[in-house]
Each structure stands twice: as structure tokens, then as C-alpha cells.
Design a protein around this motif. Structure first.
Motif, short mmCIF file in Angstrom:
data_model
loop_
_atom_site.label_atom_id
_atom_site.label_comp_id
_atom_site.label_asym_id
_atom_site.label_seq_id
_atom_site.Cartn_x
_atom_site.Cartn_y
_atom_site.Cartn_z
N GLY A 45 0.78 -1.23 0.00
CA GLY A 45 0.00 0.00 0.00
C GLY A 45 0.81 1.28 0.00
O GLY A 45 0.22 2.37 0.00
N LEU A 46 2.15 1.19 -0.02
CA LEU A 46 2.97 2.40 0.07
C LEU A 46 4.06 2.41 -1.01
O LEU A 46 4.68 1.39 -1.30
CB LEU A 46 3.63 2.50 1.44
CG LEU A 46 2.72 2.57 2.66
CD1 LEU A 46 3.56 2.56 3.94
CD2 LEU A 46 1.83 3.81 2.62
N VAL A 138 -1.46 0.84 6.14
CA VAL A 138 -2.07 0.93 4.82
C VAL A 138 -2.97 2.16 4.70
O VAL A 138 -3.02 2.80 3.65
CB VAL A 138 -2.88 -0.35 4.51
CG1 VAL A 138 -3.62 -0.21 3.19
CG2 VAL A 138 -1.95 -1.56 4.45
N ASP A 139 -3.65 2.52 5.79
CA ASP A 139 -4.63 3.61 5.68
C ASP A 139 -4.45 4.72 6.72
O ASP A 139 -5.34 5.55 6.89
CB ASP A 139 -6.05 3.06 5.76
CG ASP A 139 -6.31 2.34 7.09
OD1 ASP A 139 -5.36 2.25 7.90
OD2 ASP A 139 -7.43 1.88 7.30
N LEU A 187 -4.99 8.11 5.94
CA LEU A 187 -4.44 8.23 4.60
C LEU A 187 -5.34 7.50 3.62
O LEU A 187 -5.78 6.38 3.88
CB LEU A 187 -3.03 7.64 4.55
CG LEU A 187 -1.97 8.32 5.43
CD1 LEU A 187 -0.66 7.54 5.36
CD2 LEU A 187 -1.74 9.76 5.01
N ASN A 188 -5.60 8.13 2.49
CA ASN A 188 -6.43 7.55 1.45
C ASN A 188 -5.59 7.29 0.19
O ASN A 188 -4.53 7.90 0.01
CB ASN A 188 -7.59 8.48 1.12
CG ASN A 188 -8.50 8.71 2.32
OD1 ASN A 188 -8.97 7.76 2.94
ND2 ASN A 188 -8.74 9.97 2.65
N PRO A 189 -6.05 6.39 -0.68
CA PRO A 189 -5.31 6.13 -1.90
C PRO A 189 -5.03 7.41 -2.69
O PRO A 189 -5.91 8.25 -2.87
CB PRO A 189 -6.24 5.20 -2.68
CG PRO A 189 -7.02 4.49 -1.62
CD PRO A 189 -7.23 5.52 -0.56
N GLY A 190 -3.78 7.58 -3.09
CA GLY A 190 -3.39 8.78 -3.83
C GLY A 190 -2.81 9.88 -2.98
O GLY A 190 -2.17 10.80 -3.51
N ASP A 191 -3.02 9.84 -1.67
CA ASP A 191 -2.45 10.86 -0.78
C ASP A 191 -0.93 10.75 -0.78
O ASP A 191 -0.38 9.65 -0.89
CB ASP A 191 -2.97 10.69 0.65
CG ASP A 191 -4.43 11.08 0.80
OD1 ASP A 191 -5.00 11.64 -0.17
OD2 ASP A 191 -5.01 10.82 1.86
N VAL A 192 -0.27 11.90 -0.65
CA VAL A 192 1.20 11.93 -0.67
C VAL A 192 1.72 12.65 0.56
O VAL A 192 1.34 13.80 0.84
CB VAL A 192 1.74 12.62 -1.94
CG1 VAL A 192 3.27 12.67 -1.91
CG2 VAL A 192 1.27 11.90 -3.19
N PHE A 193 2.61 11.98 1.29
CA PHE A 193 3.26 12.54 2.48
C PHE A 193 4.67 12.98 2.10
O PHE A 193 5.39 12.27 1.38
CB PHE A 193 3.32 11.47 3.57
CG PHE A 193 4.24 11.78 4.71
CD1 PHE A 193 3.78 12.45 5.84
CD2 PHE A 193 5.58 11.41 4.67
CE1 PHE A 193 4.62 12.74 6.90
CE2 PHE A 193 6.43 11.69 5.72
CZ PHE A 193 5.95 12.36 6.83
N CYS A 262 0.52 6.88 -0.97
CA CYS A 262 -0.39 5.77 -0.69
C CYS A 262 -0.94 5.22 -2.00
O CYS A 262 -1.50 5.97 -2.79
CB CYS A 262 -1.54 6.23 0.21
SG CYS A 262 -1.01 6.83 1.81
N THR A 263 -0.78 3.95 -2.21
CA THR A 263 -1.22 3.34 -3.46
C THR A 263 -2.52 2.56 -3.33
O THR A 263 -3.18 2.30 -4.34
CB THR A 263 -0.12 2.39 -3.99
OG1 THR A 263 0.15 1.37 -3.01
CG2 THR A 263 1.16 3.14 -4.27
#
Length: 264
Positions: A45-46, A138-139, A187-193, A262-263
Motif C-alpha cells: 500500500g505504500l 495501509v490507511d 491516509l487515502n489512496p493517492g495521498d502523498v506525504f 499511498c497506493t
């Protein structure tokens, strides 16, 4: 003639000492580079990327990735005051101590309290280490920020950027400070830290210039690249390129960044 010979001998000795010092610095730089972790490529997921560049031969910055027993990924970004050999020794000690603690302790607050007590006993007055520690699942990410430059999170849904504020002073400043209440962010899919050290935001357009790359420059690159769906490495490398181009290759401070996308 004797005086000239003595002066020549002194110059020769000084030259040899300089060569030995250069060799020692090269060895120290190589050792520190070897301590930087490999970038994990198989984290569920990352999508992860890390980069650093020292202002001198050795760096007071560091980053680390450490897999936890519960499946989460510990992400660390730290910055010791100054740059050069002294701060490099401090960061090497802090990195090793924290990585060892995280093998047995899943609570980030307890891990930071232990590291803080250790550093407070040994650091000279005026020296400290800013540090961000995040445990990525993952989330969500559970984190503590000890006086570090606030990391940023770009949100896929809103296309907006959030900032993660600090939770306490830098490590080594207050030996009994309770780093005990980690916060969590979903964290949701597509979010970037994105976590950086201050050498990136404070990069100058030239020696003595007051024109800084600044957080606005960081946000602009993050928003643009994340909005295009770029991978973590592409986002990180573009930010590095833009900062070094802005500073015309000059480095007044160490620079470090970590990107987590997050993928799933």
C-alpha cells in the motif's frame, strides 16, 4: 639554507596532514552513506522514496525506514544542529538507537522518550536533534514530531495540502519531556506525504541572498507533481532538481527528504 629546509619540511608535514584529513573525511562520508537505508520497494500500500545530500563531506541530517513487527513501516527524518563531523556522529548514534528501540517497542512515544533521555545526557548545551517519527500503515500514519519542520500531506480528494504540526521540543533539550501522545492521520489512496529538513526550504538563490526557496516552493512542487499522479521517486527527484536549480548548486545546509505515496 637550514631555515629554508626546515620551512619546506613543515610545509611537507602540513601537506601530509591535510591529505590524511581528506582521507578520513572521505571514509566518514562513505560510512555515513552506508548507514542510510535502502529504499523499501515491497511495502503493501505504500510507494516510498528517500534522499539526502550533505553541505560538507558528512551530514547532520538522516532518514530511516524500519519495518515494524505489526507490519507498519517506521519512517524517520532527523536533523542535528550544524553540519560536519560532530553532527554526523550525533545522527549516527540517534539513528542506531532509535532503530534498535523500534525493533522491540511499537509505541513511538516510548521510543522517543528513551532516545531523548539518552541524548539529553550526552549532548553539549545548544545541541539538539529535531526528529519526525511516523508509523505508516495501509490507511493511516501514527506520528510524533519533536521540533522538526512540519511534514506535508497532499490530499488526492481535495487537492489541498495539510501540515503536521510539532508535538514537543527537539530531542536533547528537555530530558524528561513526555513524548507520550502520538497522533494519527488517516491516509487515502493517492495521498502523498512529504517530510523535509530545513535545508530544503531555506535554500538561498545565491550566497547572502534573502530570497529563499521557502515552504511555498515546496508546496508548489508537491501539489503539481502529486496532482499529476507521479510516483514517490519522481516527486522527490523533481523537488531536489528544483531546489538545486534555485540555489544554483550552492548548499549552505544539509538537505534531506522522504516521500510516501499511498497506493491502496
Amino acid at each position: 639554507q637550514i631555515s629554508i629546509a626546515v620551512d619546506s619540511a613543515k610545509l611537507h608535514i602540513d601537506s601530509l596532514e591535510k591529505v590524511r584529513l581528506e582521507q578520513s573525511l572521505e571514509i566518514a562520508s562513505a560510512i555515513q552513506g552506508g548507514l542510510m537505508p535502502s529504499i523499501p520497494e515491497d511495502v503493501d500500500g505504500l510507494d516510498v522514496f528517500g534522499w539526502y545530500q550533505s553541505a560538507e563531506r558528512t551530514s547532520g541530517d538522516f532518514y530511516d525506514f524500519a519495518p515494524m513487527k505489526d507490519g507498519r513501516l517506521a519512517v524517520v527524518v532527523g536533523d542535528a544542529t550544524g553540519h560536519g563531523i560532530g553532527p554526523a556522529l550525533i545522527t549516527a548514534s540517534a539513528q542506531a538507537s532509535l532503530r534498535s528501540s523500534l525493533r522491540f517497542i511499537s509505541d513511538p512515544g516510548q521510543a522517543l522518550c528513551m532516545l531523548n533521555e539518552d541524548l539529553a545526557e550526552r549532548l553539549e548545551d545548544g545541541m539538539f536533534v529535531t526528529l519526525f517519527l511516523g508509523l505508516f500503515g495501509v490507511d493511516s500514519v501514527t506520528y510524533l514530531n519533536a521540533g522538526h519542520t512540519p511534514p506535508l500531506i497532499w490530499r488526492m480528494e481535495t487537492k489541498e495540502i495539510e501540515s503536521i504540526a510539532g508535538d514537543g521540543p527537539a530531542l536533547g533539550m528537555m530530558d524528561e519531556f513526555p513524548y507520550e501522545t502520538p497522533a494519527s492521520v488517516k491516509l487515502n489512496p493517492g495521498d502523498v506525504f512529504l517530510a523535509i529538513t530545513d535545508g530544503i526550504a531555506e535554500a538561498r538563490s545565491g550566497p547572502g541572498s534573502e530570497d529563499l526557496f521557502d515552504e511555498d516552493g515546496v508546496r508548489e512542487v508537491l501539489s503539481s507533481m502529486a496532482g499529476e499522479g507521479k510516483e514517490a521517486r519522481e516527486i522527490g527527484e523533481e523537488l531536489v532538481h528544483r531546489v538545486l536549480e534555485f540555489a544554483a548548486g550552492n548548499r549552505e545546509d544539509d538537505m534531506t527528504l522522504v516521500v510516501v505515496r499511498c497506493t491502496d
